[in-house]
Scaffold this motif. Structure first.
Motif, PDB file in Angstrom:
ATOM      1  N   PHE A   1      41.062  50.799  33.724  1.00 58.29           N
ATOM      2  CA  PHE A   1      40.883  51.648  32.541  1.00 58.29           C
ATOM      3  C   PHE A   1      39.287  51.446  32.066  1.00 58.29           C
ATOM      4  O   PHE A   1      39.203  51.899  30.789  1.00 58.29           O
ATOM      5  N   GLY A   2      38.490  51.165  32.749  1.00 54.24           N
ATOM      6  CA  GLY A   2      37.172  50.799  32.295  1.00 54.24           C
ATOM      7  C   GLY A   2      36.697  49.624  32.109  1.00 54.24           C
ATOM      8  O   GLY A   2      35.694  49.013  31.747  1.00 54.24           O
ATOM      9  N   TRP A   3      37.773  48.480  32.068  1.00 48.75           N
ATOM     10  CA  TRP A   3      37.412  47.150  31.958  1.00 48.75           C
ATOM     11  C   TRP A   3      37.445  46.244  33.265  1.00 48.75           C
ATOM     12  O   TRP A   3      37.463  44.844  33.269  1.00 48.75           O
ATOM     13  N   GLY A   4      37.690  47.062  34.449  1.00 47.06           N
ATOM     14  CA  GLY A   4      37.551  46.197  35.643  1.00 47.06           C
ATOM     15  C   GLY A   4      39.230  46.299  36.269  1.00 47.06           C
ATOM     16  O   GLY A   4      40.143  46.540  35.456  1.00 47.06           O
ATOM     17  N   LYS A   5      39.138  45.875  37.342  1.00 50.62           N
ATOM     18  CA  LYS A   5      40.679  46.015  37.938  1.00 50.62           C
ATOM     19  C   LYS A   5      41.431  44.805  37.232  1.00 50.62           C
ATOM     20  O   LYS A   5      40.953  43.678  36.670  1.00 50.62           O
ATOM     21  N   LEU A   6      42.621  45.031  37.081  1.00 50.83           N
ATOM     22  CA  LEU A   6      43.730  44.151  36.787  1.00 50.83           C
ATOM     23  C   LEU A   6      43.882  42.815  37.586  1.00 50.83           C
ATOM     24  O   LEU A   6      43.509  42.813  38.569  1.00 50.83           O
ATOM     25  N   LYS A   7      43.943  41.604  36.672  1.00 47.45           N
ATOM     26  CA  LYS A   7      43.951  40.119  37.239  1.00 47.45           C
ATOM     27  C   LYS A   7      45.159  39.708  37.417  1.00 47.45           C
ATOM     28  O   LYS A   7      45.692  38.983  38.223  1.00 47.45           O
ATOM     29  N   LYS A   8      46.035  40.111  36.280  1.00 48.24           N
ATOM     30  CA  LYS A   8      47.496  39.642  36.135  1.00 48.24           C
ATOM     31  C   LYS A   8      48.172  40.506  35.458  1.00 48.24           C
ATOM     32  O   LYS A   8      47.828  41.052  34.476  1.00 48.24           O
ATOM     33  N   ASN A   9      49.482  40.708  35.809  1.00 49.67           N
ATOM     34  CA  ASN A   9      50.530  41.639  35.212  1.00 49.67           C
ATOM     35  C   ASN A   9      51.718  40.866  34.604  1.00 49.67           C
ATOM     36  O   ASN A   9      52.280  40.021  35.548  1.00 49.67           O
TER      37      ASN A   9
ATOM     38  N   ASN B   1      50.882  51.303  41.547  1.00 45.50           N
ATOM     39  CA  ASN B   1      50.006  50.071  41.954  1.00 45.50           C
ATOM     40  C   ASN B   1      49.307  49.495  40.747  1.00 45.50           C
ATOM     41  O   ASN B   1      48.252  49.935  40.651  1.00 45.50           O
ATOM     42  N   PHE B   2      49.859  48.446  39.865  1.00 41.11           N
ATOM     43  CA  PHE B   2      49.452  48.143  38.743  1.00 41.11           C
ATOM     44  C   PHE B   2      48.161  47.434  39.129  1.00 41.11           C
ATOM     45  O   PHE B   2      46.951  47.462  38.140  1.00 41.11           O
TER      46      PHE B   2
END
Length: 129
Positions: free
Chosen positions: A113-121, A107-108
């Protein structure tokens, strides 16, 4: 999921191929641990003539061919790696190839990774003409 399409429509008697990856970790003996993070996939290639796909029951026949191709590969009594040296022979068949890439197991958008949740993949591929 990402759809990658190569080739052009040619004629009614051309082959169409659906290419997808099969996770081999749970199909090896001895089993590869679920925590293994490396690549352990095999290509699975379903091939059918497009004249069959354009017929009245084309979708139903296509799903049956895909199901049988996957089933034959994962349920082989000799193991999934039995014909590994010939996996790429199906790529030599001339015709349009459609590949499915991605994984339902990662679940990308839930990764952090410490920068916050992914907004775009975005997925990059070298498979473009």
């Amino acid at each position: 999921m990402e759809w990658i399409s190569t080739g052009n429509w040619k004629g009614e008697d051309e082959f169409e191929q659906l290419i997808l990856s099969i996770d081999c970790r749970s199909r090896e003996d001895p089993l590869i641990p679920a925590t293994y993070f490396g690549n352990c996939v095999a290509p699975c290639i379903a091939t059918i003539k497009n004249v069959v796909l354009m017929g009245e029951n084309g979708f139903v026949i296509a799903t049956k061919v895909i199901r049988e191709t996957i089933s034959k590969m994962v349920k082989s009594k000799d193991g999934i790696l039995k014909d590994a040296e010939r996996w790429h022979d199906a790529f030599k068949i001339p015709g349009r190839k459609i590949g499915i890439a991605g994984t339902p197991k990662h679940n990308f958008y839930d990764l952090d990774f410490g920068w916050g949740k992914l907004k775009k993949n975005e997925t990059l591929s070298i498979d473009y003409n």
